[in-house]
Write a protein that holds these residues in place. Structure first.
Motif, PDB file in Angstrom:
ATOM      1  N   SER A 131       0.816  -1.224   0.000  1.00 27.29           N
ATOM      2  CA  SER A 131       0.000   0.000   0.000  1.00 27.29           C
ATOM      3  C   SER A 131       0.845   1.266   0.000  1.00 27.29           C
ATOM      4  O   SER A 131       0.355   2.352  -0.320  1.00 27.29           O
ATOM      5  CB  SER A 131      -0.934   0.009   1.221  1.00 27.29           C
ATOM      6  OG  SER A 131      -0.176  -0.063   2.425  1.00 27.29           O
ATOM      7  N   ASP A 132       2.148   1.150   0.353  1.00 30.71           N
ATOM      8  CA  ASP A 132       3.008   2.329   0.396  1.00 30.71           C
ATOM      9  C   ASP A 132       3.597   2.691  -0.959  1.00 30.71           C
ATOM     10  O   ASP A 132       4.275   3.717  -1.091  1.00 30.71           O
ATOM     11  CB  ASP A 132       4.158   2.101   1.386  1.00 30.71           C
ATOM     12  CG  ASP A 132       3.665   2.021   2.824  1.00 30.71           C
ATOM     13  OD1 ASP A 132       2.623   2.654   3.107  1.00 30.71           O
ATOM     14  OD2 ASP A 132       4.307   1.341   3.637  1.00 30.71           O
ATOM     15  N   ILE A 133       3.407   1.834  -1.960  1.00 26.99           N
ATOM     16  CA  ILE A 133       3.915   2.126  -3.300  1.00 26.99           C
ATOM     17  C   ILE A 133       2.766   2.059  -4.296  1.00 26.99           C
ATOM     18  O   ILE A 133       1.720   1.466  -4.025  1.00 26.99           O
ATOM     19  CB  ILE A 133       5.038   1.155  -3.722  1.00 26.99           C
ATOM     20  CG1 ILE A 133       4.506  -0.276  -3.822  1.00 26.99           C
ATOM     21  CG2 ILE A 133       6.214   1.222  -2.756  1.00 26.99           C
ATOM     22  CD1 ILE A 133       5.517  -1.262  -4.382  1.00 26.99           C
ATOM     23  N   SER A 134       2.965   2.633  -5.464  1.00 31.29           N
ATOM     24  CA  SER A 134       1.938   2.632  -6.493  1.00 31.29           C
ATOM     25  C   SER A 134       1.950   1.302  -7.242  1.00 31.29           C
ATOM     26  O   SER A 134       2.921   0.539  -7.179  1.00 31.29           O
ATOM     27  CB  SER A 134       2.161   3.779  -7.476  1.00 31.29           C
ATOM     28  OG  SER A 134       3.341   3.548  -8.238  1.00 31.29           O
ATOM     29  N   VAL A 135       0.871   1.048  -7.968  1.00 35.49           N
ATOM     30  CA  VAL A 135       0.796  -0.170  -8.775  1.00 35.49           C
ATOM     31  C   VAL A 135       1.880  -0.156  -9.850  1.00 35.49           C
ATOM     32  O   VAL A 135       2.482  -1.187 -10.157  1.00 35.49           O
ATOM     33  CB  VAL A 135      -0.603  -0.306  -9.407  1.00 35.49           C
ATOM     34  CG1 VAL A 135      -0.663  -1.509 -10.345  1.00 35.49           C
ATOM     35  CG2 VAL A 135      -1.673  -0.453  -8.326  1.00 35.49           C
ATOM     36  N   GLY A 136       2.150   1.021 -10.404  1.00 35.34           N
ATOM     37  CA  GLY A 136       3.207   1.130 -11.411  1.00 35.34           C
ATOM     38  C   GLY A 136       4.567   0.758 -10.866  1.00 35.34           C
ATOM     39  O   GLY A 136       5.360   0.086 -11.541  1.00 35.34           O
ATOM     40  N   HIS A 137       4.851   1.190  -9.633  1.00 38.99           N
ATOM     41  CA  HIS A 137       6.120   0.818  -9.003  1.00 38.99           C
ATOM     42  C   HIS A 137       6.181  -0.687  -8.759  1.00 38.99           C
ATOM     43  O   HIS A 137       7.231  -1.311  -8.916  1.00 38.99           O
ATOM     44  CB  HIS A 137       6.292   1.579  -7.685  1.00 38.99           C
ATOM     45  CG  HIS A 137       6.549   3.033  -7.876  1.00 38.99           C
ATOM     46  ND1 HIS A 137       6.338   3.961  -6.877  1.00 38.99           N
ATOM     47  CD2 HIS A 137       6.980   3.735  -8.950  1.00 38.99           C
ATOM     48  CE1 HIS A 137       6.645   5.164  -7.318  1.00 38.99           C
ATOM     49  NE2 HIS A 137       7.031   5.051  -8.574  1.00 38.99           N
ATOM     50  N   GLY A 138       5.055  -1.268  -8.357  1.00 43.10           N
ATOM     51  CA  GLY A 138       5.017  -2.712  -8.153  1.00 43.10           C
ATOM     52  C   GLY A 138       5.281  -3.457  -9.445  1.00 43.10           C
ATOM     53  O   GLY A 138       5.991  -4.475  -9.463  1.00 43.10           O
TER      54      GLY A 138
END
Length: 281
Positions: A131-138
């Motif tokens: 939840s601390d990162i964006s889906v794009g970062h994931g």
């Protein structure tokens, strides 16, 4: 339909079933390591990330060692996709591999779900973007770490190398970093189907497959290209009188070892040779 001629052989179905069994065991053991048996008790300890990472890594290494000579030991749709883009596996055979891997992962997760008490199942190893990162970062993380995994697969299994020692299977298994990430769409699919939790599930398909394809393409065509393939391509695509390259379609051309002379041979249907139903796998 010609591409599917090779499926009516025992060797083919042995390989497909090997992918099913290997993925089943891998997901059963790997996801099982994420179960926290202290859940529900007072002050339960956090998950042991080292234990989980070693379990996933050593499980995949063991499965590659056990089934590598039967099916190639892919156990991962991302690896299978990488083999397709580098022409080491036909698309028709790859489809059967991916289906077997997904069914094996679902079966393994289902067995684990049945034998695990509901009180300790927790998230049941379902992958999800932090939840601390964006889906794009994931997605980017999945691309990068799967790149590293598939590049290791190609580097340790390269038949052109004679400087390798030790176990290729162990090198592949320990290439998985201590992140708890997927790198394997089938591994993510199994728990997701059993728990019906598909939040951001597409990330764990698109990321690993893109990372695997990029790694395979860079290794096979940029860093360690096969010189014999280059020679064959130069001979297959010949210049005509106008200076344009033209593909030779009617016959295969081979090159004698140590010579630049061409030899023309009669074209052979690879699917009539039942002893080689798995391409280069």
């Amino acid at each position: 339909m010609v591409a599917f001629k090779g499926i009516w052989t025992k060797d083919f179905w042995r390989a497909v079933s090997a992918e099913y069994v290997a993925t089943l065991i891998f997901v059963l053991l790997g996801v099982g390591s994420t179960i926290n048996w202290h859940a529900g008790k007072d002050n339960p300890p956090p998950a042991d990330l080292v234990l989980i990472s070693l379990c996933f890594g050593l499980s995949i290494a063991t499965m590659v060692q056990c089934f590598g000579h039967i099916s190639g030991g892919h156990i991962n749709p991302a690896v299978t996709a990488a083999m397709v883009v580098t022409r080491k596996l036909s698309l028709a055979k790859a489809l059967f591999y991916v289906v077997a891997q997904c069914l094996g992962a679902i079966t393994g997760a289902g067995i684990l779900f049945m034998v695990t008490p509901a009180a300790v199942r927790g998230s049941f190893g379902v992958n999800n973007v932090n939840s601390d990162i964006s889906v794009g970062h994931g997605l980017l993380v999945e691309i990068i770490i799967t790149f590293e995994l598939v590049f290791t697969v190609f580097a340790t299994c390269d038949p052109k190398r004679n400087d390798l020692g030790g176990s290729a299977a162990l090198a592949i298994g320990l290439a998985i970093p201590y992140t708890g990430a997927s790198m394997n769409p089938a591994r993510s699919l199994g728990p997701a189907v059993i728990t019906l939790r598909f939040e951001n599930h597409w990330v764990y398909w698109l990321g690993p497959i893109l990372g695997g394809i990029i790694a395979a393409g860079l290794y096979e065509y940029l860093y360690c290209p096969d010189p014999e393939v280059k020679k064959r391509l130069k001979q297959v695509f010949q210049k005509d009188q106008s200076g344009k390259y033209k593909e030779v379609e009617s016959e295969d051309i081979t090159i004698k070892p140590g010579s630049t002379d061409m030899e023309k041979t009669e074209k052979k249907d690879p699917y009539n040779d039942t002893g080689d139903v798995l391409s280069s796998v």
